[in-house]
Write a protein that holds these residues in place. Structure first.
Motif: not given
Length: 312
Positions: A78-84, A104-116, A127-134
């Motif tokens: 998440s830190g890598i995705f957010k900063k680099y 990777f998907l969870i890490s993108l969410y934790r990095a607060n990059i919802p579009n990515e 399907e998993k993304w839909s669950n995390y979004y909810k």
């Protein structure tokens, strides 16, 4: 008393993996790893990613998998995705297992990059993304560990990737909010885990009452979240103290935090000394069965403190 002891044994067996902080596999990932933020050595994240992929080969991915034993890696990614952004693009373009893609998907969410995250999920993880979004998983900045010890690992992983101080401050948040008694007990928990491991008791010698004392004092039977809150605070102390042995910046950050709080530094110093004396008495009692030493052990195991709070 028999019921209490049985409950304590059951409780410890249930939360043992939680108090371990990081799984054995996770330890193998980070034990020989330097912090990325101090070196920007690309080989560091590549090694971490490779070892995580090896772990992933042993797991079957499904939409309910929560990666609870891999929070350090999730935090690091998440830190890598957010900063680099450039490294993020390189990682996300990798061909890898569903298990790792889920991380990777969870890490993108934790990095607060919802579009990515939405874009990445659209390929085969929608399907998993839909669950995390909810359920709306919190971003790194929003995570303040309260009753989930493994969230400390999440923030430590993110700190190892970025060096962002706020992640460590979030781990220590409740040390500025809770009462002195709970802070003292939490520091005691952290030092006990540091010395004896998640069981918080010596593996040899007479059976101590420390764990039972925490269970009773924090009414774990009826209020497990209160007990886990204490353990989460304790794990924060243990995690930071353990990791700062390999990270001078983290050590300075922790020492600065202690210096700015007039009660934490003397409590920590007192509890370190008290534990040292306890260990000496423990060894002595096992050798001599001295009643005097037993009384000294009982005082410590009743969660007594030696510090005079009126003098702080």
């Amino acid at each position: 008393m028999v019921i209490d002891m049985r409950f304590t044994v059951i409780l410890v067996s249930l939360i043992f993996p939680i108090l371990s902080g990081i799984s054995f596999a996770q330890e193998k990932i980070i034990s020989k790893t330097n912090t990325f933020y101090t070196s920007n050595d690309l080989q560091i994240y590549k090694n971490i990613l490779h070892k995580f992929e090896v772990i992933g080969e042993k797991h079957t991915y499904d939409k309910s998998y929560n990666y609870s034993n891999h929070q350090w890696t999730i935090g690091f990614l998440s830190g890598i995705f957010k900063k680099y952004p450039k490294i993020r693009k390189e990682i996300l373009n990798k061909s890898t297992s569903k298990f790792v893609q889920g991380a990777f998907l969870i890490s993108l969410y934790r990095a607060n990059i919802p579009n990515e995250a939405e874009k990445y999920a659209a390929s085969n993880l929608s399907e998993k993304w839909s669950n995390y979004y909810k359920t709306r998983i919190l971003s790194l900045e929003e995570v303040i560990p309260r009753d989930t010890p493994s969230e400390n690992d999440l923030l430590l992983g993110a700190f190892a990737a970025t060096g962002t101080k706020q992640y460590i401050y979030n781990m220590l948040y409740y040390f500025e909010k809770e009462n002195i008694e709970k802070i003292t007990d939490a520091i005691k928990v952290g030092l006990l885990i540091e010395k004896f491991g998640p069981e918080m008791t010596p593996k040899k010698g007479y059976k101590t009452k420390i764990t039972s004392a925490f269970v009773k004092k924090y009414n774990a039977k009826n209020d497990i979240k209160s007990y886990l809150h204490l353990m989460t605070m304790g794990v924060a102390i243990w995690s930071i103290r353990s990791n700062m042995k390999k990270d001078d910046n983290l050590k300075k950050l922790f020492e600065d935090f202690l210096s700015k709080n007039k009660i934490l530094k003397p409590i920590l110093k007192s509890e370190i000394n008290y534990l040292s004396n306890y260990i000496v008495d423990f060894i002595g009692y096992n050798a001599t069965k001295s009643n005097i030493l037993k009384k000294s052990l009982d005082r410590y195991e009743s969660l007594e403190t030696q510090i005079n709070f009126n003098k702080i």
